[in-house]
Scaffold this motif. Structure first.
Motif, short mmCIF file in Angstrom:
data_model
loop_
_atom_site.label_atom_id
_atom_site.label_comp_id
_atom_site.label_asym_id
_atom_site.label_seq_id
_atom_site.Cartn_x
_atom_site.Cartn_y
_atom_site.Cartn_z
N ARG A 1 -8.89 -5.38 -9.88
CA ARG A 1 -7.69 -5.25 -10.72
C ARG A 1 -6.93 -3.99 -10.33
O ARG A 1 -7.50 -2.90 -10.25
CB ARG A 1 -8.07 -5.20 -12.20
CG ARG A 1 -6.84 -5.06 -13.10
CD ARG A 1 -7.15 -5.17 -14.57
NE ARG A 1 -5.92 -5.03 -15.33
CZ ARG A 1 -5.04 -6.00 -15.55
NH1 ARG A 1 -5.28 -7.20 -15.06
NH2 ARG A 1 -3.93 -5.78 -16.23
N LYS A 2 -5.64 -4.11 -10.11
CA LYS A 2 -4.82 -2.97 -9.75
C LYS A 2 -4.33 -2.25 -11.01
O LYS A 2 -3.99 -2.88 -12.01
CB LYS A 2 -3.61 -3.42 -8.91
CG LYS A 2 -4.00 -4.16 -7.62
CD LYS A 2 -4.94 -3.30 -6.76
CE LYS A 2 -5.39 -4.07 -5.52
NZ LYS A 2 -6.40 -3.29 -4.75
N PHE A 3 -4.32 -0.93 -10.94
CA PHE A 3 -3.85 -0.13 -12.07
C PHE A 3 -3.21 1.15 -11.55
O PHE A 3 -3.42 1.55 -10.40
CB PHE A 3 -5.01 0.21 -13.02
CG PHE A 3 -6.14 0.96 -12.36
CD1 PHE A 3 -6.14 2.35 -12.29
CD2 PHE A 3 -7.21 0.28 -11.79
CE1 PHE A 3 -7.18 3.05 -11.68
CE2 PHE A 3 -8.25 0.97 -11.17
CZ PHE A 3 -8.24 2.36 -11.11
N LYS A 4 -2.43 1.80 -12.40
CA LYS A 4 -1.78 3.06 -12.07
C LYS A 4 -2.65 4.22 -12.53
O LYS A 4 -3.18 4.20 -13.66
CB LYS A 4 -0.40 3.15 -12.74
CG LYS A 4 0.55 2.01 -12.37
CD LYS A 4 0.91 2.07 -10.90
CE LYS A 4 1.96 1.00 -10.57
NZ LYS A 4 2.36 1.04 -9.14
N LEU A 5 -2.80 5.23 -11.68
CA LEU A 5 -3.66 6.36 -11.98
C LEU A 5 -2.82 7.60 -12.24
O LEU A 5 -2.03 8.02 -11.38
CB LEU A 5 -4.65 6.59 -10.83
CG LEU A 5 -5.70 7.69 -11.04
CD1 LEU A 5 -6.56 7.37 -12.27
CD2 LEU A 5 -6.59 7.81 -9.81
N ILE A 6 -3.01 8.20 -13.42
CA ILE A 6 -2.26 9.40 -13.82
C ILE A 6 -3.26 10.53 -14.07
O ILE A 6 -4.27 10.35 -14.75
CB ILE A 6 -1.44 9.13 -15.10
CG1 ILE A 6 -0.43 8.01 -14.87
CG2 ILE A 6 -0.72 10.40 -15.55
CD1 ILE A 6 -0.90 6.64 -15.29
N TYR A 7 -2.97 11.69 -13.51
CA TYR A 7 -3.86 12.85 -13.64
C TYR A 7 -3.13 13.96 -14.41
O TYR A 7 -2.01 14.34 -14.04
CB TYR A 7 -4.23 13.36 -12.25
CG TYR A 7 -5.17 14.55 -12.19
CD1 TYR A 7 -6.52 14.38 -11.90
CD2 TYR A 7 -4.71 15.85 -12.39
CE1 TYR A 7 -7.39 15.46 -11.81
CE2 TYR A 7 -5.58 16.94 -12.31
CZ TYR A 7 -6.90 16.74 -12.02
OH TYR A 7 -7.76 17.82 -11.93
N ASN B 1 -10.64 -5.17 -20.12
CA ASN B 1 -9.56 -4.83 -21.05
C ASN B 1 -8.17 -4.92 -20.40
O ASN B 1 -7.18 -4.50 -21.00
CB ASN B 1 -9.78 -3.42 -21.61
CG ASN B 1 -11.00 -3.34 -22.50
OD1 ASN B 1 -10.93 -3.67 -23.69
ND2 ASN B 1 -12.13 -2.92 -21.93
N GLU B 2 -8.13 -5.49 -19.19
CA GLU B 2 -6.87 -5.68 -18.47
C GLU B 2 -6.03 -4.39 -18.43
O GLU B 2 -4.83 -4.39 -18.71
CB GLU B 2 -6.06 -6.83 -19.09
CG GLU B 2 -6.81 -8.15 -19.08
CD GLU B 2 -5.99 -9.30 -19.65
OE1 GLU B 2 -5.00 -9.02 -20.37
OE2 GLU B 2 -6.32 -10.47 -19.37
N ILE B 3 -6.70 -3.30 -18.08
CA ILE B 3 -6.07 -1.99 -18.07
C ILE B 3 -4.98 -1.94 -16.99
O ILE B 3 -5.18 -2.39 -15.85
CB ILE B 3 -7.12 -0.89 -17.81
CG1 ILE B 3 -8.13 -0.83 -18.97
CG2 ILE B 3 -6.46 0.46 -17.58
CD1 ILE B 3 -7.54 -0.49 -20.32
N THR B 4 -3.83 -1.38 -17.36
CA THR B 4 -2.72 -1.24 -16.41
C THR B 4 -2.54 0.21 -15.95
O THR B 4 -2.01 0.45 -14.86
CB THR B 4 -1.40 -1.72 -17.03
OG1 THR B 4 -1.12 -0.95 -18.22
CG2 THR B 4 -1.48 -3.20 -17.39
N HIS B 5 -2.94 1.17 -16.82
CA HIS B 5 -2.77 2.59 -16.51
C HIS B 5 -4.03 3.34 -16.95
O HIS B 5 -4.63 3.02 -17.99
CB HIS B 5 -1.58 3.19 -17.26
CG HIS B 5 -0.25 2.64 -16.83
ND1 HIS B 5 0.12 1.33 -17.07
CD2 HIS B 5 0.80 3.24 -16.19
CE1 HIS B 5 1.35 1.14 -16.58
NE2 HIS B 5 1.78 2.27 -16.05
N VAL B 6 -4.42 4.34 -16.16
CA VAL B 6 -5.56 5.19 -16.49
C VAL B 6 -5.12 6.65 -16.43
O VAL B 6 -4.54 7.08 -15.42
CB VAL B 6 -6.74 4.96 -15.52
CG1 VAL B 6 -7.91 5.88 -15.89
CG2 VAL B 6 -7.17 3.50 -15.52
N ASN B 7 -5.38 7.39 -17.52
CA ASN B 7 -5.06 8.83 -17.56
C ASN B 7 -6.36 9.63 -17.52
O ASN B 7 -7.17 9.53 -18.44
CB ASN B 7 -4.26 9.15 -18.82
CG ASN B 7 -3.69 10.57 -18.85
OD1 ASN B 7 -3.02 10.93 -19.80
ND2 ASN B 7 -3.93 11.38 -17.82
#
Length: 366
Positions: free
Chosen positions: A112-118, A87-93
């Motif tokens: 695939r590189k993505f940004k991780l938000i907690y 899904n070509e994810i760019t950010h994960v919460n």
């Protein structure tokens, strides 16, 4: 307009599955035009029909069996990795520490590189000693693995002060239709108080019950009502306390009731209380404030972000503090209406556009 964020949003929790609160978040997030939203959940749900509600929004949702069970780590991580790539994810919460472990591993091994938000929801906050250990352990993981941290109150931000450089405050989205009322009606014929909470250590319903007894003794006003919806291990103890103080007619116990019934109860009462030692957010503070009630609370959770003492609510530290406030409101019932109406004006901080703005800004900072 900037490039859309492809967001993978975790919406279930340990031993619960898809939660009511996260379902409400999704129903608002899916409307945000700057997001391509993809949700991920286990097969379980907190109450029947939540998965159907999410699917009714049209959002993509991946259901992974046993996602919230702390087993099969690599198998779960590989399934998540596939979703991110496909899904070509760019950010994960993410929302909890199990998810942090899984996504930390995925982040280190995924092509695939993505940004991780907690988003911080808890830190063993009901146990002071355990909380110190949890803050250190969770904080270390957040420092190493995440790109951004979301805190739902400045109270929590201060607990993780060493992460302030990457932390943003963002309130819960509250989308019940009852919150959209345009007129605030406050009954002031007598004091009607409410505190919806589990009856367990740290919620301190005994403070409220004892305060009612002191208030009646001081004023002679036996018309006051304290409404206590909720269940839990200390429920019978609180019923006995009310009986021993001879105020069983003034304290009404409901057991556990649905959120819609809690909202109806807020509307029937004029004062909302929060006697918790610690809240990371405190829906029992935010919801009545949003509904234009007079809120009297310990300075915890979201209270410090919204309550201005004597203007749109009150703080108390002890039984005697609470009794003094109640006596003052008994003598000046118009003050209840003034405080509540000011809260009704100030509630705009919880309006969806304001909350979404802070959320999207946090994602863009990651």
């Amino acid at each position: 307009m900037g490039k859309k964020i492809n967001l993978l949003y975790f919406c279930s929790d340990y031993q619960i599955g898809l939660t009511q609160a996260q379902t409400e978040q999704i129903e608002n997030l899916v409307k945000e035009t700057s997001l391509n939203l993809h949700c991920i959940s286990s097969e379980n749900e907190q109450e029947s029909g939540l998965h159907s509600r999410v699917k009714a929004t049209g959002v993509k949702i991946s259901i992974i069996r046993d996602l919230d069970v702390h087993e099969n780590f690599k198998e779960l991580a590989n399934q998540i990795k596939e979703i991110i790539i496909d899904n070509e994810i760019t950010h994960v919460n993410i929302q909890n520490n199990w998810q942090l472990a899984l996504l930390g591993y995925v982040k280190l091994t995924c092509s695939r590189k993505f940004k991780l938000i907690y988003t911080i929801h808890g830190y063993r906050h009901n146990h002071p000693f355990k909380a110190l250990i949890a803050i250190g352990a969770i904080g270390l993981g957040l420092m190493v693995l995440t790109d951004r941290v979301i805190s739902m109150s400045d109270y929590v931000t201060r607990k993780f002060f060493f992460l302030k450089y990457k932390t943003d405050r963002c309130f819960y989205l509250m989308n019940k239709p009852q919150y959209n009322k345009t007129e605030n009606v406050i009954p002031t014929d007598k004091l009607r108080l409410v505190f919806p909470a589990q009856f367990r250590r740290g919620k301190n319903q005994q403070i409220l019950i004892k305060s009612i007894a002191k208030y009646i003794k001081h004023t002679g006003d036996s018309s006051i009502e304290l409404h206590l919806p909720g269940d839990g291990p200390l429920l019978m103890d609180m019923k006995k306390l009310a009986s021993n103080l001879n105020i069983e007619n003034n304290v009404i116990f409901y057991g556990k009731i649905p959120l819609d019934d809690v909202i109806k109860l807020y509307e029937k009462t004029n004062i909302a209380l929060c006697s918790s030692n610690v809240e990371t957010y405190g829906r029992c503070i935010a919801e009545p404030f949003m509904l234009g009630r007079c809120v009297i609370t310990h300075k915890t959770g979201v209270a410090g972000d919204i309550i201005r003492h004597g203007i749109n609510g009150y703080y108390f530290k002890s039984e005697d503090d609470l009794v003094d406030i109640l006596i003052d409101l008994h003598k000046n019932p118009s003050q209840i209406k003034d405080i509540a109406n000011q809260a009704f004006i100030d509630r705009k901080v919880f309006f969806t556009p304001n909350v979404m703005k802070s959320y999207i800004e946090s994602l863009n900072k990651a």
